[in-house]
Design an enzyme around this catalytic site. Structure first.
Site, PDB file in Angstrom:
ATOM      1  N   ASN A 146      43.738  10.454 -22.886  1.00  0.00           N
ATOM      2  CA  ASN A 146      43.580   9.943 -21.526  1.00  0.00           C
ATOM      3  C   ASN A 146      44.693  10.401 -20.588  1.00  0.00           C
ATOM      4  O   ASN A 146      44.519  10.398 -19.372  1.00  0.00           O
ATOM      5  CB  ASN A 146      43.527   8.420 -21.536  1.00  0.00           C
ATOM      6  CG  ASN A 146      44.698   7.792 -22.271  1.00  0.00           C
ATOM      7  OD1 ASN A 146      44.896   8.052 -23.457  1.00  0.00           O
ATOM      8  ND2 ASN A 146      45.478   6.986 -21.592  1.00  0.00           N
ATOM      9  N   HIS A 175      33.142   2.326 -16.425  1.00  0.00           N
ATOM     10  CA  HIS A 175      33.828   2.669 -15.176  1.00  0.00           C
ATOM     11  C   HIS A 175      34.526   4.027 -15.211  1.00  0.00           C
ATOM     12  O   HIS A 175      35.081   4.457 -14.213  1.00  0.00           O
ATOM     13  CB  HIS A 175      34.817   1.560 -14.791  1.00  0.00           C
ATOM     14  CG  HIS A 175      36.066   1.506 -15.602  1.00  0.00           C
ATOM     15  ND1 HIS A 175      37.284   1.910 -15.105  1.00  0.00           N
ATOM     16  CD2 HIS A 175      36.285   1.080 -16.865  1.00  0.00           C
ATOM     17  CE1 HIS A 175      38.211   1.733 -16.038  1.00  0.00           C
ATOM     18  NE2 HIS A 175      37.627   1.234 -17.109  1.00  0.00           N
ATOM     19  N   CYS A 202      46.951   1.587 -17.856  1.00  0.00           N
ATOM     20  CA  CYS A 202      47.262   0.355 -18.584  1.00  0.00           C
ATOM     21  C   CYS A 202      48.756   0.161 -18.786  1.00  0.00           C
ATOM     22  O   CYS A 202      49.202  -0.906 -19.183  1.00  0.00           O
ATOM     23  CB  CYS A 202      46.558   0.367 -19.934  1.00  0.00           C
ATOM     24  SG  CYS A 202      44.764   0.498 -19.791  1.00  0.00           S
ATOM     25  N   THR A 224      25.792 -14.318 -23.367  1.00  0.00           N
ATOM     26  CA  THR A 224      24.710 -13.845 -22.505  1.00  0.00           C
ATOM     27  C   THR A 224      25.031 -12.448 -21.980  1.00  0.00           C
ATOM     28  O   THR A 224      26.134 -12.191 -21.499  1.00  0.00           O
ATOM     29  CB  THR A 224      24.508 -14.807 -21.325  1.00  0.00           C
ATOM     30  OG1 THR A 224      24.182 -16.099 -21.833  1.00  0.00           O
ATOM     31  CG2 THR A 224      23.388 -14.328 -20.411  1.00  0.00           C
ATOM     32  N   GLY A 241      35.858  -0.574 -22.913  1.00  0.00           N
ATOM     33  CA  GLY A 241      36.394   0.230 -23.993  1.00  0.00           C
ATOM     34  C   GLY A 241      37.404  -0.497 -24.861  1.00  0.00           C
ATOM     35  O   GLY A 241      37.439  -0.310 -26.082  1.00  0.00           O
ATOM     36  N   SER A 242      38.249  -1.328 -24.257  1.00  0.00           N
ATOM     37  CA  SER A 242      39.270  -2.036 -25.036  1.00  0.00           C
ATOM     38  C   SER A 242      38.635  -2.989 -26.036  1.00  0.00           C
ATOM     39  O   SER A 242      39.072  -3.071 -27.195  1.00  0.00           O
ATOM     40  CB  SER A 242      40.222  -2.798 -24.112  1.00  0.00           C
ATOM     41  OG  SER A 242      41.018  -1.907 -23.362  1.00  0.00           O
ATOM     42  N   SER A 256      33.233   3.337 -22.076  1.00  0.00           N
ATOM     43  CA  SER A 256      33.385   2.366 -20.989  1.00  0.00           C
ATOM     44  C   SER A 256      32.694   2.874 -19.736  1.00  0.00           C
ATOM     45  O   SER A 256      32.810   4.055 -19.383  1.00  0.00           O
ATOM     46  CB  SER A 256      34.873   2.137 -20.715  1.00  0.00           C
ATOM     47  OG  SER A 256      35.064   1.128 -19.750  1.00  0.00           O
ATOM     48  N   GLN A 314      37.400   8.539 -22.480  1.00  0.00           N
ATOM     49  CA  GLN A 314      37.620   9.612 -21.503  1.00  0.00           C
ATOM     50  C   GLN A 314      36.592  10.728 -21.610  1.00  0.00           C
ATOM     51  O   GLN A 314      36.291  11.398 -20.616  1.00  0.00           O
ATOM     52  CB  GLN A 314      39.023  10.202 -21.679  1.00  0.00           C
ATOM     53  CG  GLN A 314      40.147   9.278 -21.251  1.00  0.00           C
ATOM     54  CD  GLN A 314      40.147   8.982 -19.762  1.00  0.00           C
ATOM     55  OE1 GLN A 314      39.763   9.807 -18.942  1.00  0.00           O
ATOM     56  NE2 GLN A 314      40.577   7.789 -19.403  1.00  0.00           N
TER      57      GLN A 314
END
Length: 393
Positions: free
Chosen positions: A152, A202, A326, A238, A72-73, A200, A180
């Site tokens: 978040n 995860h 974070c 890649t 996401g970042s 994202s 989120q």
């Protein structure tokens, strides 16, 4: 420690077994580079294409509008920086909110140092963007509006559809950080007039280190990683095939179980909120009581330090957070809680609990009992609390 109760799913989620199973062959059997021409490379290329199609379908987007990133970042950085560069001749003014994730806020700060001007629109006491303030902030040189889909920390859902309509009306690009919300709520990029969207893996029981950026066809955004011609020449390197496969499977799973999962999480979330608010005095629920993520509950307990509460919860096997993962090393209070009007001393006593589809009522009951006991213990050690009690007698 008898058991672990994991209530920090906004920070990261457990990778689902079916996601791990889908990924495994691409580490040791189907390990070919998707850009090569032989058979096992073809398996990798097809897997990447299939995942891209799954993600595009979930958003009502076209397959060639999905670009894989490392998370996401990176997607947030790409959306803001590349859009700023591409549309810099039209103007150098960007609008965002005061409660964005630092992936957006720090990128805006980076752009400000390079000649761009950023307006940070405020939010109300529940954390919802002030639409009138957004409208007033728009200028002829505004090129981008970036507002998160859901916060978040406090879980408040933003008026994304209205923001998208305002942006479209003025011919301004609209980006949303949906890290989120994606996989928790249904999102249609056309219905919400979204030009770019970050997500994202995860956060929805997928692997770490993989995400994507949706870029609407026709948006003149430039490459962010330079090198080869991967991702249609816009993001070199890649492909992380195993990660992409895992993300695709996680998205398929998230949308398959979304209705059942959402209903369960809302029921447990509301039960958690009800118990905390009824049984622990001098407590505030942060964020909108209803218009919030299904799994998010955020509280501020007066007369205690959130860091001490987290440590004592951890000793009981409860994993929680005081805000964004974070910024967990920061001693400063949450910028989100300050933006909704909390004073420093109350913002410091915050606790975020975020549920999963594996969370049980027994987990919630145990957690609330431990929080009650711990808050009472911390308050009994607090001179401020002692003075407050004396003043009320």
């Amino acid at each position: 420690m008898d058991r672990i109760i994991y209530l920090d799913n906004a920070a990261t989620t457990k990778t689902a077994p079916e996601v791990v199973e889908a990924m495994l062959p691409f580490f040791s059997e189907k390990y070919g580079n998707p850009s090569s021409v032989y058979g096992i490379a073809g398996d990798s290329k097809k897997a990447v294409t299939d995942a891209r199609e799954t993600i595009a379908k979930s958003l009502g987007a076209q397959t060639n509008e999905i670009y894989f990133t490392a998370g996401g970042s990176e997607a947030d950085n790409w959306a803001l920086i590349a859009a700023a560069e591409a549309y810099g001749e039209k103007g150098k003014h960007i609008i965002t909110s005061a409660i964005e994730h630092h992936a957006v806020l720090n990128t805006c700060e980076y752009l400000e140092k390079r000649g761009y001007e950023v307006t940070y629109v405020g939010v109300d006491e529940h954390g919802a963007l002030k639409l009138n303030e957004l409208r007033r902030a728009i200028r002829p040189d505004t090129i981008l509006i970036s507002v998160m889909f859901a916060n978040n920390e406090i879980g408040t859902l933003q008026p994304v559809k209205q923001i998208g309509e305002i942006a479209k009306e003025h011919g301004i690009l609209f980006h949303t950080d949906a890290v989120q919300a994606y996989g928790q709520l249904p999102i249609s990029v056309d219905e919400y007039h979204i030009d770019m969207l970050s997500a994202s893996g995860h956060k929805l029981n997928g692997p770490k280190g993989i995400g994507f950026l949706y870029i609407r066809k026709g948006v003149k955004i430039r490459s962010f990683v330079h090198g080869g011609q991967q991702e249609r020449g816009r993001r070199a390197g890649t492909e992380n095939v195993a990660g992409i496969v895992g993300l695709g499977k996680a998205v398929e799973r998230a949308y398959r179980i979304m209705k059942e999962k959402t209903e369960k999480e809302i029921q447990l979330r509301d039960y958690l909120i009800r118990r905390i608010m009824q049984e622990i005095s001098y407590t505030r629920l942060n964020g909108d009581a209803r218009n919030r993520l299904p799994n998010n509950a955020n509280f501020s307990f007066q007369f205690i330090e959130g860091e001490s509460l987290l440590i004592m919860l951890d000793m009981k096997g409860i994993c929680a957070s005081s805000g964004s993962a974070c910024t967990s090393g920061s001693l400063d209070p949450s910028h989100v809680l300050l933006a909704i009007g909390l004073p420093h001393e109350i913002a410091h006593g915050s606790l975020r609990l975020t549920l999963s589809d594996e969370t049980t009522k027994e987990d919630i009951d145990f957690t609330v009992d431990v929080i009650k006991e711990t808050v009472a213990k911390l308050r009994n050690m607090s001179p401020l609390y002692e003075d407050f009690i004396k003043s009320t007698r």
